[in-house]
Design a protein around this motif. Structure first.
Motif, short mmCIF file in Angstrom:
data_model
loop_
_atom_site.label_atom_id
_atom_site.label_comp_id
_atom_site.label_asym_id
_atom_site.label_seq_id
_atom_site.Cartn_x
_atom_site.Cartn_y
_atom_site.Cartn_z
N UNK A 154 4.99 6.91 0.43
CA UNK A 154 5.93 5.80 0.38
C UNK A 154 5.18 4.47 0.30
N UNK A 155 5.73 3.55 -0.51
CA UNK A 155 5.18 2.20 -0.57
C UNK A 155 5.63 1.42 0.66
N UNK A 156 4.66 0.73 1.29
CA UNK A 156 4.95 -0.16 2.41
C UNK A 156 4.51 -1.57 2.04
N UNK A 157 5.32 -2.56 2.41
CA UNK A 157 5.08 -3.96 2.08
C UNK A 157 4.94 -4.76 3.38
N UNK A 198 0.85 -1.18 0.00
CA UNK A 198 0.00 0.00 0.00
C UNK A 198 0.89 1.23 0.00
N UNK A 199 0.47 2.26 -0.72
CA UNK A 199 1.23 3.52 -0.75
C UNK A 199 0.56 4.50 0.20
N UNK A 200 1.18 4.74 1.34
CA UNK A 200 0.64 5.65 2.35
C UNK A 200 1.11 7.07 2.10
N UNK A 219 8.23 -3.43 5.52
CA UNK A 219 9.33 -2.89 4.72
C UNK A 219 8.81 -1.69 3.93
N UNK A 220 9.69 -0.72 3.64
CA UNK A 220 9.29 0.37 2.74
C UNK A 220 10.21 0.38 1.53
N UNK A 221 9.86 1.25 0.56
CA UNK A 221 10.49 1.21 -0.77
C UNK A 221 11.87 1.87 -0.76
#
Length: 514
Positions: free
Chosen positions: A152-155, A40-42, A67-69
């Motif tokens: 930021x993308x978070x995984x 998801x991109x927060x 994790x983030x991008x």
């Protein structure tokens, strides 16, 4: 706008279905001990995520990893078989039994994750006996704000590096941006912002264009000028309208519930692809002179068009299947960063090459049609190339969280401009120098200059005529009654680059009057 979205929800209630989305739920059972769940991109400050989890206590302790991008985080660990589970977790730093910034331990010892252990009794019927199974489960329910310096993308990953049995977890995850009740932002990932609004705007624009095109079709049919290529244009435009209706419904349901219906989106994209393929086929046929300089294609030309479009459609279908079953959201942020996306770009360029070759040879033999073909070729060359160029710019110059919404807006704009320019170029009020279908559907398509002089070459006749849809090129007068056959000598020497048999593919000779 909110009212229109609610209407779309009511219209598309049949499309509701749970798949991977910003509300994620399911039961993970895997022999692996490190598994990616969702992304998801927060936004930078107002993103929130909530977890509701449960698993058998025998699988304790399972952990949530966030994790983030960053090149040193997600890119360094995902699909990296050279790293062990411990090394992948170590990319986030050390943690104790409570939570760190990116690691959340699903155990009763953690005060942050609010986990408790309780007995779960399961009753099952086996033949004539009732079996009672008692297990002890861990239940966790917690939420947190996601704060960063930029979108930021978070995984989200589930991990238990010490497990020898793998992972077993039931989960529900809510990921949101914006304030509760914010229809256009709350459930959307930051890269999806404004997609719903843009699709709705272009839906109304295409509906207006479809209404105008239907009126023009009536006028052309009344004048026996409603040619096959114009029918193809209407079919392509209708497919685009259906596509936008379905996409608006799918995103509208998602805006309300946070539940994505991937099947509905695929249906919408199928309609969009059908419209694009039909429109590209129409452009290629016009480039070859069909309904402009000839009434039918030669046998060899028909075979080439059939083979090309069949191959085009098959490749399109293969690309869709590949995307549906092999698309990896952990690696690919949107379609055009994947192999199917590259394939769609290549197909578009191949269609433009054939379009260019066809226009070149048509103008070589029919230079008098240059007033139509020059603007036609220039504009649709830009139309063919605009999409690939913008996609290339997005992939190399734009931030990852703005690519999808920008490409979506540009694609809608390019498609709309293609339909708009065609209806302007072929509007019934234009002179025949611009709109080249000056030969009626019920007349012979004569090719030599002397015979062409018998047909009006400028504005259309205002006299209404009865349309004839049963035979595309049959001689008739304005009332639809047979008229004496015109005698027109075809000068074969005027076509030094064509076989004698091919010349007669440019027109149909009416049978002599009995």
């Amino acid at each position: 706008m909110r009212v229109l979205t609610v209407i779309s929800l009511l219209f598309c209630g049949c499309f509701i279905g749970i798949t991977n989305s910003k509300y994620v739920s399911g039961h993970l059972k895997s022999a692996e001990n490190w598994v990616f769940l969702t992304r998801f991109c927060f936004l930078s400050e107002i993103g929130k995520i909530r977890f509701k989890l449960s698993y058998p206590q025998t699988y304790e302790v399972q952990n949530i990893l966030m994790y983030f991008d960053s090149p040193g985080q997600w890119e360094a660990v995902y699909k990296n078989d050279s790293k062990t589970c411990e090394q992948k977790r170590a990319a986030l730093g050390e943690f104790d039994d409570d939570a760190s910034d990116q690691i959340y331990s699903l155990t009763q010892r953690s005060h942050f994750t609010n986990c408790i252990a309780s007995n779960l009794t399961i009753y099952t019927a086996a033949t004539q006996n009732i079996q009672i199974t008692k297990t002890r489960n861990v239940w966790c329910n917690f939420s947190m704000a996601v704060i960063g310096r930029r979108p930021r993308w978070w995984y989200v990953v589930i991990e238990n590096c010490q497990s020898i049995k793998g992972l077993n977890l039931k989960y529900e995850i809510w990921m949101t941006n914006g304030e509760p009740g914010d229809l256009f932002f709350e459930h959307f990932s930051a890269d999806e912002f404004y997609i719903l609004q843009v699709d709705m705007a272009f839906l109304f624009a295409h509906l207006f264009l479809l209404g105008l095109s239907l009126y023009f079709s009536y006028v052309l049919a009344d004048r026996q000028l409603f040619h096959t290529t114009y029918k193809m244009y209407l079919a392509a435009l209708s497919c685009e309208v259906f596509s936008l209706i379905i996409m608006c419904c799918a995103y509208g349901v998602y805006a309300q519930s946070g539940v994505e219906n991937r099947a509905a989106k695929y249906i919408g994209r199928v309609f969009e692809s059908g419209g694009v393929l039909t429109f590209e086929l129409m452009l290629i046929l016009l480039a070859k002179g069909y309904t402009v300089t000839r009434g039918r294609l030669s046998q060899s030309g028909t075979i080439k068009v059939t083979v090309f479009m069949t191959a085009y459609i098959i490749i399109y279908v293969v690309l869709f299947i590949y995307e549906a079953f092999f698309f990896d959201p952990g690696l690919v942020l949107y379609t055009y960063e994947s192999v199917p996306g590259y394939g769609l770009i290549v197909l578009r360029i191949l269609a433009w090459i054939w379009f260019t070759v066809s226009v070149f040879f048509t103008l070589k033999h029919y230079q008098e049609k240059g007033k139509f073909y020059f603007p036609f070729y220039i504009f649709y060359t830009i139309w063919f190339w605009a999409g690939p160029i913008i996609i290339l710019v997005a992939m190399t110059q734009m931030k990852p969280w703005v690519r999808e919404k920008v490409v979506n807006g540009v694609e809608n704009c390019v498609i709309f401009c293609g339909y708009l320019f065609f209806i302007i170029l072929t509007r019934p009020s234009a002179a025949n120098n611009n709109f080249p279908f000056h030969v009626r559907t019920a007349q012979i398509a004569i090719v030599n200059d002397q015979a062409l002089a018998d047909f009006p070459s400028n504005p259309y006749s205002d006299a209404p005529s009865r349309p004839n849809f049963t035979d595309l090129f049959v001689v008739s007068d304005n009332g639809g009654n047979p008229i004496p056959q015109r005698t027109a000598a075809v000068n074969i020497d005027a076509f030094p680059h064509e076989k004698e048999s091919d010349i007669f593919d440019h027109f149909t000779v009416a049978p002599p009057a009995s």
